[in-house]
Motif scaffolding. Structure first.
Motif, PDB file in Angstrom:
ATOM      1  N   LYS A   1      -7.562  10.398  -5.117  1.00 44.97           N
ATOM      2  CA  LYS A   1      -7.473  10.045  -3.698  1.00 44.97           C
ATOM      3  C   LYS A   1      -7.040   8.588  -3.590  1.00 44.97           C
ATOM      4  O   LYS A   1      -7.439   7.751  -4.384  1.00 44.97           O
ATOM      5  N   ILE A   2      -6.226   8.301  -2.588  1.00 47.11           N
ATOM      6  CA  ILE A   2      -5.844   6.928  -2.255  1.00 47.11           C
ATOM      7  C   ILE A   2      -6.252   6.684  -0.814  1.00 47.11           C
ATOM      8  O   ILE A   2      -5.893   7.457   0.077  1.00 47.11           O
ATOM      9  N   ILE A   3      -7.015   5.612  -0.586  1.00 43.17           N
ATOM     10  CA  ILE A   3      -7.548   5.340   0.743  1.00 43.17           C
ATOM     11  C   ILE A   3      -7.111   3.970   1.227  1.00 43.17           C
ATOM     12  O   ILE A   3      -7.238   2.985   0.514  1.00 43.17           O
ATOM     13  N   ILE A   4      -6.607   3.943   2.435  1.00 43.29           N
ATOM     14  CA  ILE A   4      -6.184   2.698   3.079  1.00 43.29           C
ATOM     15  C   ILE A   4      -7.163   2.402   4.209  1.00 43.29           C
ATOM     16  O   ILE A   4      -7.345   3.211   5.113  1.00 43.29           O
ATOM     17  N   VAL A   5      -7.809   1.260   4.159  1.00 44.25           N
ATOM     18  CA  VAL A   5      -8.686   0.830   5.249  1.00 44.25           C
ATOM     19  C   VAL A   5      -7.866  -0.064   6.178  1.00 44.25           C
ATOM     20  O   VAL A   5      -7.492  -1.175   5.808  1.00 44.25           O
ATOM     21  N   ASP A   6      -7.566   0.449   7.362  1.00 44.33           N
ATOM     22  CA  ASP A   6      -6.759  -0.293   8.333  1.00 44.33           C
ATOM     23  C   ASP A   6      -7.649  -1.219   9.136  1.00 44.33           C
ATOM     24  O   ASP A   6      -8.312  -0.810  10.083  1.00 44.33           O
ATOM     25  N   ASN A   7      -7.635  -2.512   8.765  1.00 48.73           N
ATOM     26  CA  ASN A   7      -8.447  -3.529   9.443  1.00 48.73           C
ATOM     27  C   ASN A   7      -7.702  -4.212  10.588  1.00 48.73           C
ATOM     28  O   ASN A   7      -8.159  -5.229  11.089  1.00 48.73           O
ATOM     29  N   SER A   8      -6.555  -3.664  10.993  1.00 48.16           N
ATOM     30  CA  SER A   8      -5.746  -4.338  12.012  1.00 48.16           C
ATOM     31  C   SER A   8      -6.472  -4.408  13.355  1.00 48.16           C
ATOM     32  O   SER A   8      -6.248  -5.331  14.140  1.00 48.16           O
ATOM     33  N   GLY A   9      -7.319  -3.429  13.651  1.00 47.34           N
ATOM     34  CA  GLY A   9      -8.056  -3.423  14.916  1.00 47.34           C
ATOM     35  C   GLY A   9      -7.311  -2.789  16.065  1.00 47.34           C
ATOM     36  O   GLY A   9      -7.917  -2.372  17.052  1.00 47.34           O
ATOM     37  N   ASP A  10      -5.976  -2.710  15.954  1.00 49.65           N
ATOM     38  CA  ASP A  10      -5.185  -2.122  17.038  1.00 49.65           C
ATOM     39  C   ASP A  10      -4.436  -0.867  16.588  1.00 49.65           C
ATOM     40  O   ASP A  10      -3.596  -0.335  17.326  1.00 49.65           O
ATOM     41  N   GLY A  11      -4.731  -0.402  15.386  1.00 50.48           N
ATOM     42  CA  GLY A  11      -4.077   0.804  14.890  1.00 50.48           C
ATOM     43  C   GLY A  11      -2.689   0.609  14.345  1.00 50.48           C
ATOM     44  O   GLY A  11      -2.027   1.582  13.971  1.00 50.48           O
ATOM     45  N   SER A  12      -2.219  -0.642  14.283  1.00 51.26           N
ATOM     46  CA  SER A  12      -0.843  -0.882  13.834  1.00 51.26           C
ATOM     47  C   SER A  12      -0.643  -0.471  12.382  1.00 51.26           C
ATOM     48  O   SER A  12       0.417   0.038  12.010  1.00 51.26           O
ATOM     49  N   GLY A  13      -1.663  -0.698  11.551  1.00 49.40           N
ATOM     50  CA  GLY A  13      -1.554  -0.279  10.160  1.00 49.40           C
ATOM     51  C   GLY A  13      -1.513   1.230  10.020  1.00 49.40           C
ATOM     52  O   GLY A  13      -0.749   1.777   9.220  1.00 49.40           O
ATOM     53  N   THR A  14      -2.325   1.911  10.810  1.00 52.02           N
ATOM     54  CA  THR A  14      -2.356   3.377  10.779  1.00 52.02           C
ATOM     55  C   THR A  14      -1.005   3.950  11.175  1.00 52.02           C
ATOM     56  O   THR A  14      -0.495   4.892  10.554  1.00 52.02           O
ATOM     57  N   ARG A  15      -0.389   3.360  12.208  1.00 46.65           N
ATOM     58  CA  ARG A  15       0.927   3.834  12.651  1.00 46.65           C
ATOM     59  C   ARG A  15       1.998   3.522  11.611  1.00 46.65           C
ATOM     60  O   ARG A  15       2.863   4.358  11.315  1.00 46.65           O
ATOM     61  N   ALA A  16       1.947   2.321  11.038  1.00 48.34           N
ATOM     62  CA  ALA A  16       2.981   1.909  10.084  1.00 48.34           C
ATOM     63  C   ALA A  16       2.938   2.719   8.791  1.00 48.34           C
ATOM     64  O   ALA A  16       3.972   2.924   8.147  1.00 48.34           O
ATOM     65  N   LEU A  17       1.755   3.199   8.423  1.00 49.01           N
ATOM     66  CA  LEU A  17       1.589   3.877   7.137  1.00 49.01           C
ATOM     67  C   LEU A  17       1.293   5.368   7.276  1.00 49.01           C
ATOM     68  O   LEU A  17       1.029   6.040   6.282  1.00 49.01           O
ATOM     69  N   HIS A  18       1.387   5.862   8.508  1.00 52.78           N
ATOM     70  CA  HIS A  18       1.016   7.258   8.763  1.00 52.78           C
ATOM     71  C   HIS A  18       1.835   8.240   7.934  1.00 52.78           C
ATOM     72  O   HIS A  18       1.312   9.276   7.482  1.00 52.78           O
ATOM     73  N   ASP A  19       3.115   7.948   7.713  1.00 52.74           N
ATOM     74  CA  ASP A  19       3.968   8.884   6.982  1.00 52.74           C
ATOM     75  C   ASP A  19       3.476   9.114   5.552  1.00 52.74           C
ATOM     76  O   ASP A  19       3.735  10.165   4.962  1.00 52.74           O
ATOM     77  N   LEU A  20       2.751   8.131   4.997  1.00 52.00           N
ATOM     78  CA  LEU A  20       2.214   8.310   3.642  1.00 52.00           C
ATOM     79  C   LEU A  20       1.192   9.441   3.615  1.00 52.00           C
ATOM     80  O   LEU A  20       1.074  10.172   2.629  1.00 52.00           O
ATOM     81  N   THR A  21       0.427   9.584   4.698  1.00 53.24           N
ATOM     82  CA  THR A  21      -0.591  10.635   4.745  1.00 53.24           C
ATOM     83  C   THR A  21       0.032  12.009   4.954  1.00 53.24           C
ATOM     84  O   THR A  21      -0.537  13.022   4.533  1.00 53.24           O
ATOM     85  N   THR A  22       1.179  12.059   5.619  1.00 54.89           N
ATOM     86  CA  THR A  22       1.827  13.350   5.861  1.00 54.89           C
ATOM     87  C   THR A  22       2.650  13.806   4.665  1.00 54.89           C
ATOM     88  O   THR A  22       2.800  15.003   4.435  1.00 54.89           O
ATOM     89  N   SER A  23       3.183  12.863   3.902  1.00 56.32           N
ATOM     90  CA  SER A  23       4.012  13.232   2.744  1.00 56.32           C
ATOM     91  C   SER A  23       3.211  13.327   1.452  1.00 56.32           C
ATOM     92  O   SER A  23       3.700  13.875   0.462  1.00 56.32           O
ATOM     93  N   HIS A  24       1.975  12.793   1.444  1.00 58.66           N
ATOM     94  CA  HIS A  24       1.131  12.847   0.250  1.00 58.66           C
ATOM     95  C   HIS A  24      -0.266  13.297   0.673  1.00 58.66           C
ATOM     96  O   HIS A  24      -0.988  12.567   1.347  1.00 58.66           O
ATOM     97  N   ALA A  25      -0.658  14.476   0.233  1.00 58.31           N
ATOM     98  CA  ALA A  25      -1.916  15.080   0.686  1.00 58.31           C
ATOM     99  C   ALA A  25      -3.140  14.277   0.286  1.00 58.31           C
ATOM    100  O   ALA A  25      -4.193  14.383   0.929  1.00 58.31           O
ATOM    101  N   ASP A  26      -3.025  13.470  -0.765  1.00 58.83           N
ATOM    102  CA  ASP A  26      -4.197  12.739  -1.268  1.00 58.83           C
ATOM    103  C   ASP A  26      -4.236  11.285  -0.805  1.00 58.83           C
ATOM    104  O   ASP A  26      -4.979  10.474  -1.355  1.00 58.83           O
ATOM    105  N   VAL A  27      -3.435  10.920   0.210  1.00 61.46           N
ATOM    106  CA  VAL A  27      -3.471   9.578   0.796  1.00 61.46           C
ATOM    107  C   VAL A  27      -4.163   9.666   2.158  1.00 61.46           C
ATOM    108  O   VAL A  27      -3.804  10.503   2.993  1.00 61.46           O
TER     109      VAL A  27
END
Length: 242
Positions: free
Chosen positions: A50-76
Motif C-alpha cells: 500500500k502507498i498512502i499520501i497524507v494530504d496536509n494542504s487543508g483545502d484538498g488541493s493535494g487530493t485533487r492534484a494526485l487523485h489520478d494516482l488512486t484511480t490508476s493504481h489500486a494500492d495508492v
C-alpha cells in the motif's frame, strides 16, 4: 464517501506468515515531488503493498492534484486533512492509526531507488532492537526516510507536537532515544534515495515565508528550553531539567 485511513509512508507488519510493506508520505505543497516519489516506489523491486499520501494542504488541493494516482493504481490511497497537521502530529497520527511493528515514513520530496524499499525492509529485520533505522540520501537527514519502531513510539510517547509545523521535532526524538535508550539511529547504506530538500519552502508565498521564520525561531527557543541547548549542544538529560 468513507475515506480509507492509511498514511503516506511505508509500514511493515506481520499478518500471519507474510510481511506487508506500506509506503507513506505526508505532503503540504510539493505535490509534483510527491507524485514522483509515489511513482518511484511503484517501480521498486519490492513494491509496497500500500502507498498512502497524507494530504496536509487543508483545502484538498493535494487530493485533487494526485487523485489520478488512486484511480490508476489500486494500492495508492490519499488521506485528506482539513488543516495542516504539521510534521510531528502527522507522524504521530500515522503511528497511532497503524498499530504495527514497523513503519517507514518518507518525505514528500524523496524518490527511492529500485532496491531501497527492500533494503530498508531487511535492514529493519536485521536491526530489530534499534528504535530508528534510516535510508542513505545525499542530504544527510535521518527523518527523510526512516523507520521508527512501534515499541519505541509507545515507550517514549511519539514526536513532540509543540514543534509546529516543522523543524526540531526530529532532533528532539533522536536526542530522547539516544539519551534514554542509549541507541543511535542505524543507517542502512543500501537504502539509497534522491532528496530534493526544502521543496515545500520553495512553494511558500512571502507571507508564508515570514511565518516560517517566526515558527522556526519559536521551535528553536522551545528546544533550548527543553534540553538546555541547541542540537548537539544539549545539557539536560531530562526534558526541561525536571
Amino acid at each position: 464517501m468513507k475515506q480509507r485511513l492509511i498514511p503516506l509512508f511505508f509500514v511493515i507488519f506481520k499478518d500471519h506468515m507474510r510481511d506487508y510493506i506500506y509506503y507513506a508520505l505526508p505532503t503540504y505543497k510539493s505535490f509534483e515531488h510527491a507524485r514522483a516519489g509515489v511513482l518511484a516506489a511503484l517501480a521498486s523491486t519490492r513494491m509496497p503493498d500500500k502507498i498512502i499520501i497524507v494530504d496536509n494542504s487543508g483545502d484538498g488541493s493535494g487530493t485533487r492534484a494526485l487523485h489520478d494516482l488512486t484511480t490508476s493504481h489500486a494500492d495508492v490511497y490519499i488521506w485528506p486533512q482539513t488543516y495542516n497537521l504539521g510534521v510531528a502530529r502527522a507522524w504521530n497520527l500515522i503511528h497511532r492509526q497503524l498499530d504495527t511493528d514497523y513503519i517507514i515514513i518518507a518525505n514528500d520530496d524523496v524518490a527511492v531507488h529500485p532496491e531501497t524499499i527492500e533494503a530498508l525492509y531487511y535492514g529493519a529485520k536485521e536491526h530489530n532492537d534499534s528504535p530508528i533505522i534510516y535510508g542513505n540520501g545525499a542530504i544527510a537527514n535521518v527523518y527523510s526516510l526512516f523507520v521508527l519502531r512501534q515499541w519505541a513510539f509507545q515507550k517514549y510517547g511519539g514526536f513532540d507536537e509543540q514543534f509546529y509545523p516543522a523543524y526540531f521535532e526530529d532532533n528532539d526524538m533522536v536526542y530522547r532515544l539516544h539519551t534514554l535508550e542509549k541507541h543511535a539511529p542505524i543507517n542502512i547504506e543500501r537504502a539509497t534515495y534522491n532528496h530534493v530538500g526544502s521543496s515545500t519552502l520553495q512553494k511558500y508565498t512571502a507571507e508564508e515565508m515570514s511565518m516560517h521564520h517566526t515558527t522556526f525561531q519559536a521551535n528553536q527557543a522551545y528546544y533550548i528550553r527543553k534540553w538546555g541547548g541547541l542540537p548537539t549542544q544539549e545539557v539536560f538529560t531530562r526534558p526541561f531539567n525536571i
